[in-house]
Design a protein around this motif. Structure first.
Motif, PDB file in Angstrom:
ATOM      1  N   GLY A   1     -95.061 -28.639 -42.805  1.00 56.69           N
ATOM      2  CA  GLY A   1     -94.570 -27.060 -43.490  1.00 56.69           C
ATOM      3  C   GLY A   1     -95.563 -27.350 -44.942  1.00 56.69           C
ATOM      4  O   GLY A   1     -94.714 -26.265 -45.374  1.00 56.69           O
ATOM      5  N   SER A   2     -96.242 -27.429 -44.531  1.00 57.57           N
ATOM      6  CA  SER A   2     -97.681 -26.563 -45.928  1.00 57.57           C
ATOM      7  C   SER A   2     -97.316 -24.918 -45.570  1.00 57.57           C
ATOM      8  O   SER A   2     -96.957 -24.232 -44.240  1.00 57.57           O
ATOM      9  CB  SER A   2     -98.779 -27.243 -45.844  1.00 57.57           C
ATOM     10  OG  SER A   2     -99.403 -27.101 -44.630  1.00 57.57           O
ATOM     11  N   PHE A   3     -97.857 -24.878 -45.975  1.00 60.03           N
ATOM     12  CA  PHE A   3     -98.044 -22.898 -46.401  1.00 60.03           C
ATOM     13  C   PHE A   3     -98.781 -22.320 -47.906  1.00 60.03           C
ATOM     14  O   PHE A   3     -99.034 -23.127 -48.379  1.00 60.03           O
ATOM     15  CB  PHE A   3     -96.383 -21.963 -46.104  1.00 60.03           C
ATOM     16  CG  PHE A   3     -95.397 -22.531 -47.845  1.00 60.03           C
ATOM     17  CD1 PHE A   3     -95.176 -21.606 -48.538  1.00 60.03           C
ATOM     18  CD2 PHE A   3     -94.368 -23.264 -47.043  1.00 60.03           C
ATOM     19  CE1 PHE A   3     -94.617 -21.421 -49.702  1.00 60.03           C
ATOM     20  CE2 PHE A   3     -94.120 -23.206 -48.726  1.00 60.03           C
ATOM     21  CZ  PHE A   3     -93.561 -22.749 -49.889  1.00 60.03           C
ATOM     22  N   THR A   4     -99.213 -21.236 -46.930  1.00 57.57           N
ATOM     23  CA  THR A   4    -100.106 -20.586 -47.952  1.00 57.57           C
ATOM     24  C   THR A   4     -99.818 -18.903 -47.092  1.00 57.57           C
ATOM     25  O   THR A   4     -98.518 -18.994 -46.417  1.00 57.57           O
ATOM     26  CB  THR A   4    -101.553 -20.466 -47.767  1.00 57.57           C
ATOM     27  OG1 THR A   4    -102.143 -19.576 -48.665  1.00 57.57           O
ATOM     28  CG2 THR A   4    -101.787 -19.467 -46.219  1.00 57.57           C
ATOM     29  N   HIS A   5     -99.854 -17.929 -48.395  1.00 58.83           N
ATOM     30  CA  HIS A   5     -99.205 -16.669 -48.127  1.00 58.83           C
ATOM     31  C   HIS A   5    -100.643 -15.848 -48.503  1.00 58.83           C
ATOM     32  O   HIS A   5    -101.298 -15.773 -49.298  1.00 58.83           O
ATOM     33  CB  HIS A   5     -97.446 -15.718 -48.739  1.00 58.83           C
ATOM     34  CG  HIS A   5     -98.317 -16.210 -50.660  1.00 58.83           C
ATOM     35  ND1 HIS A   5     -98.088 -17.093 -51.283  1.00 58.83           N
ATOM     36  CD2 HIS A   5     -98.670 -15.661 -50.804  1.00 58.83           C
ATOM     37  CE1 HIS A   5     -98.324 -16.594 -52.227  1.00 58.83           C
ATOM     38  NE2 HIS A   5     -99.005 -15.508 -52.538  1.00 58.83           N
TER      39      HIS A   5
ATOM     40  N   VAL B   1    -107.260 -18.114 -43.617  1.00 59.28           N
ATOM     41  CA  VAL B   1    -107.350 -19.545 -42.987  1.00 59.28           C
ATOM     42  C   VAL B   1    -107.877 -20.011 -42.285  1.00 59.28           C
ATOM     43  O   VAL B   1    -108.302 -19.366 -40.792  1.00 59.28           O
ATOM     44  CB  VAL B   1    -106.013 -19.503 -42.846  1.00 59.28           C
ATOM     45  CG1 VAL B   1    -104.839 -19.142 -44.061  1.00 59.28           C
ATOM     46  CG2 VAL B   1    -104.772 -18.361 -42.130  1.00 59.28           C
ATOM     47  N   GLU B   2    -107.654 -20.799 -41.848  1.00 61.12           N
ATOM     48  CA  GLU B   2    -108.460 -22.006 -41.119  1.00 61.12           C
ATOM     49  C   GLU B   2    -107.667 -22.467 -39.983  1.00 61.12           C
ATOM     50  O   GLU B   2    -106.632 -22.999 -40.107  1.00 61.12           O
ATOM     51  CB  GLU B   2    -109.634 -23.279 -41.500  1.00 61.12           C
ATOM     52  CG  GLU B   2    -110.112 -23.762 -40.145  1.00 61.12           C
ATOM     53  CD  GLU B   2    -109.315 -24.873 -39.788  1.00 61.12           C
ATOM     54  OE1 GLU B   2    -109.714 -25.291 -38.282  1.00 61.12           O
ATOM     55  OE2 GLU B   2    -108.778 -25.393 -40.195  1.00 61.12           O
ATOM     56  N   LEU B   3    -107.347 -22.519 -38.719  1.00 61.03           N
ATOM     57  CA  LEU B   3    -107.172 -23.190 -37.529  1.00 61.03           C
ATOM     58  C   LEU B   3    -107.721 -23.561 -35.893  1.00 61.03           C
ATOM     59  O   LEU B   3    -108.110 -22.539 -35.445  1.00 61.03           O
ATOM     60  CB  LEU B   3    -106.267 -22.174 -37.245  1.00 61.03           C
ATOM     61  CG  LEU B   3    -104.465 -22.076 -35.666  1.00 61.03           C
ATOM     62  CD1 LEU B   3    -103.998 -23.422 -36.324  1.00 61.03           C
ATOM     63  CD2 LEU B   3    -103.405 -20.966 -35.506  1.00 61.03           C
ATOM     64  N   ASN B   4    -107.997 -24.978 -36.158  1.00 64.92           N
ATOM     65  CA  ASN B   4    -108.361 -25.304 -34.976  1.00 64.92           C
ATOM     66  C   ASN B   4    -109.631 -25.437 -35.412  1.00 64.92           C
ATOM     67  O   ASN B   4    -110.536 -24.479 -33.564  1.00 64.92           O
ATOM     68  CB  ASN B   4    -107.488 -24.744 -34.003  1.00 64.92           C
ATOM     69  CG  ASN B   4    -106.205 -25.799 -33.565  1.00 64.92           C
ATOM     70  OD1 ASN B   4    -106.382 -26.026 -34.498  1.00 64.92           O
ATOM     71  ND2 ASN B   4    -105.517 -24.679 -32.291  1.00 64.92           N
TER      72      ASN B   4
ATOM     73  N   VAL C   1    -109.517 -16.844 -40.141  1.00 61.73           N
ATOM     74  CA  VAL C   1    -107.927 -15.816 -39.200  1.00 61.73           C
ATOM     75  C   VAL C   1    -107.863 -15.546 -40.957  1.00 61.73           C
ATOM     76  O   VAL C   1    -107.730 -16.327 -41.522  1.00 61.73           O
ATOM     77  CB  VAL C   1    -107.470 -16.783 -38.671  1.00 61.73           C
ATOM     78  CG1 VAL C   1    -106.031 -15.961 -38.299  1.00 61.73           C
ATOM     79  CG2 VAL C   1    -107.531 -17.720 -37.544  1.00 61.73           C
ATOM     80  N   LEU C   2    -107.926 -13.699 -40.663  1.00 63.83           N
ATOM     81  CA  LEU C   2    -108.156 -13.010 -41.629  1.00 63.83           C
ATOM     82  C   LEU C   2    -106.247 -11.989 -41.187  1.00 63.83           C
ATOM     83  O   LEU C   2    -106.740 -11.586 -40.338  1.00 63.83           O
ATOM     84  CB  LEU C   2    -109.099 -12.015 -42.056  1.00 63.83           C
ATOM     85  CG  LEU C   2    -108.505 -10.950 -42.803  1.00 63.83           C
ATOM     86  CD1 LEU C   2    -108.978 -11.577 -44.094  1.00 63.83           C
ATOM     87  CD2 LEU C   2    -109.623  -9.627 -42.378  1.00 63.83           C
ATOM     88  N   PRO C   3    -105.710 -12.723 -42.085  1.00 63.00           N
ATOM     89  CA  PRO C   3    -104.186 -12.069 -41.395  1.00 63.00           C
ATOM     90  C   PRO C   3    -104.107 -10.495 -42.357  1.00 63.00           C
ATOM     91  O   PRO C   3    -103.695 -10.422 -43.896  1.00 63.00           O
ATOM     92  CB  PRO C   3    -103.258 -13.304 -42.082  1.00 63.00           C
ATOM     93  CG  PRO C   3    -103.673 -14.420 -43.331  1.00 63.00           C
ATOM     94  CD  PRO C   3    -105.513 -13.953 -42.897  1.00 63.00           C
ATOM     95  N   LEU C   4    -103.339  -9.902 -42.775  1.00 63.51           N
ATOM     96  CA  LEU C   4    -103.439  -8.442 -43.231  1.00 63.51           C
ATOM     97  C   LEU C   4    -101.512  -7.766 -42.373  1.00 63.51           C
ATOM     98  O   LEU C   4    -101.330  -8.546 -41.058  1.00 63.51           O
ATOM     99  CB  LEU C   4    -104.631  -7.440 -42.891  1.00 63.51           C
ATOM    100  CG  LEU C   4    -105.981  -8.133 -42.894  1.00 63.51           C
ATOM    101  CD1 LEU C   4    -106.988  -7.410 -42.101  1.00 63.51           C
ATOM    102  CD2 LEU C   4    -105.910  -8.234 -44.517  1.00 63.51           C
TER     103      LEU C   4
ATOM    104  N   LEU D   1    -105.286 -10.422 -37.707  1.00 66.63           N
ATOM    105  CA  LEU D   1    -104.548 -10.261 -37.116  1.00 66.63           C
ATOM    106  C   LEU D   1    -103.660  -8.973 -38.587  1.00 66.63           C
ATOM    107  O   LEU D   1    -104.300  -9.203 -39.401  1.00 66.63           O
ATOM    108  CB  LEU D   1    -103.486 -11.382 -36.863  1.00 66.63           C
ATOM    109  CG  LEU D   1    -103.117 -12.326 -38.179  1.00 66.63           C
ATOM    110  CD1 LEU D   1    -102.247 -11.387 -38.799  1.00 66.63           C
ATOM    111  CD2 LEU D   1    -102.929 -13.779 -37.555  1.00 66.63           C
ATOM    112  N   PHE D   2    -103.093  -8.292 -37.474  1.00 66.23           N
ATOM    113  CA  PHE D   2    -101.981  -7.234 -38.278  1.00 66.23           C
ATOM    114  C   PHE D   2    -100.903  -7.562 -37.761  1.00 66.23           C
ATOM    115  O   PHE D   2    -100.271  -7.436 -36.813  1.00 66.23           O
ATOM    116  CB  PHE D   2    -103.008  -5.742 -38.163  1.00 66.23           C
ATOM    117  CG  PHE D   2    -103.688  -5.861 -38.312  1.00 66.23           C
ATOM    118  CD1 PHE D   2    -104.210  -5.163 -39.173  1.00 66.23           C
ATOM    119  CD2 PHE D   2    -104.821  -6.078 -37.808  1.00 66.23           C
ATOM    120  CE1 PHE D   2    -105.589  -5.031 -40.083  1.00 66.23           C
ATOM    121  CE2 PHE D   2    -106.511  -5.982 -38.074  1.00 66.23           C
ATOM    122  CZ  PHE D   2    -106.629  -5.101 -38.793  1.00 66.23           C
TER     123      PHE D   2
END
Length: 258
Positions: free
Chosen positions: A101-105, A130-133, A137-140, A161-162
């Motif tokens: 339930g935590s999030f960032t943006h 952000v870190e995942l496993n 990850v760079l979200p754009l 990711l785009f």
């Protein structure tokens, strides 16, 4: 760092109809329990409409709760962008919702002026990694894809990711630039686009895809509707970066934001 399982959701978006769209995505999510990361398109509740601000979300509101519900249910990160209102300002905001339930943006940096997006939304000024496993990850978001300096891997990410609403008229650009971002950054790229037609009779053909660090096509959704799965190999990434260490010769630079 272990292998990472992605699910890309490629579907049509009903303009300015969040309730309909959220319900429609659930058709593709019910069997996505094998995913570590589920990626939805840009402005996935409203589409890229000029009137989307009338249906803006607020932090912690309906779409956030929906993302949190599915992240917990699938035990996976859910991500995609939303129109979000803060006071009198609006952002095209990618939300990274974790299973707890935590999030960032991340707020979209490059606003598509050819459609007046720069007049309707506040421009972001911070990259997010952000870190995942064990993966960085760079979200754009969409138009960011055209700006390689903003996307440049400074040895700080493994997957870019785009999420997009990228029209069919410029499909070639979407395909070539997504692949180029993987090649030049020695990283995986996941590019998620919508299909269908918007309120301006503009067509979207999808072409959601995943590219490997040498630009190899690992997944191509073409124009089909559905959930498309791909597992990213940690060993492949490590071995390629070791055998072709172009990152060691990259130029240093300082990013000056306007």
């Amino acid at each position: 760092m272990q292998d990472l399982a992605l699910s890309l959701i490629q579907t049509a978006i009903e303009p300015d109809n969040p309730e309909f769209n959220l319900k429609a995505y659930e058709r593709w999510l019910v069997n996505a329990g094998d995913s570590d990361l589920v990626i939805l398109p840009e402005v996935f509740t409203t589409g890229f409409s000029a009137t989307a601000r009338a249906h803006a979300e607020v932090e912690g509101g309906r779409a956030y709760q929906w993302l949190a519900h599915w992240a917990k249910k699938l035990d996976a990160v859910m991500t995609g962008s939303l129109v979000v209102r803060e006071g009198s300002e609006y952002s095209n905001r990618l939300v990274w919702m974790r299973p707890d339930g935590s999030f960032t943006h991340y707020d979209k940096r490059h606003l598509f002026r050819m459609a007046g997006e720069h007049q309707r939304y506040r421009m972001g000024d911070q990259r997010l990694v952000v870190e995942l496993n064990g993966w960085r990850v760079l979200p754009l978001v969409c138009y960011d894809l055209r700006f390689p300096v903003w996307c440049r891997n400074q040895n700080d990410y493994d997957l870019a990711l785009f999420v997009a609403n990228w029209p069919a008229a410029r499909a070639l650009h979407w395909q070539r630039l997504s692949q180029a971002r993987a090649i030049e950054n020695l990283s995986y790229v996941a590019a998620v686009n919508r299909i269908g037609r918007d309120e301006k009779e503009q067509d979207y053909r999808g072409d959601s895809a995943v590219y490997g660090p040498a630009g190899e096509v690992l997944l191509d959704a073409a124009s089909e509707e559905g959930r498309f799965s791909c597992v990213l190999s940690a060993e492949r990434l490590t071995s390629y970066r070791q055998s072709f260490p172009a990152w060691m010769d990259a130029d240093d630079f300082e990013l000056v934001r306007r």
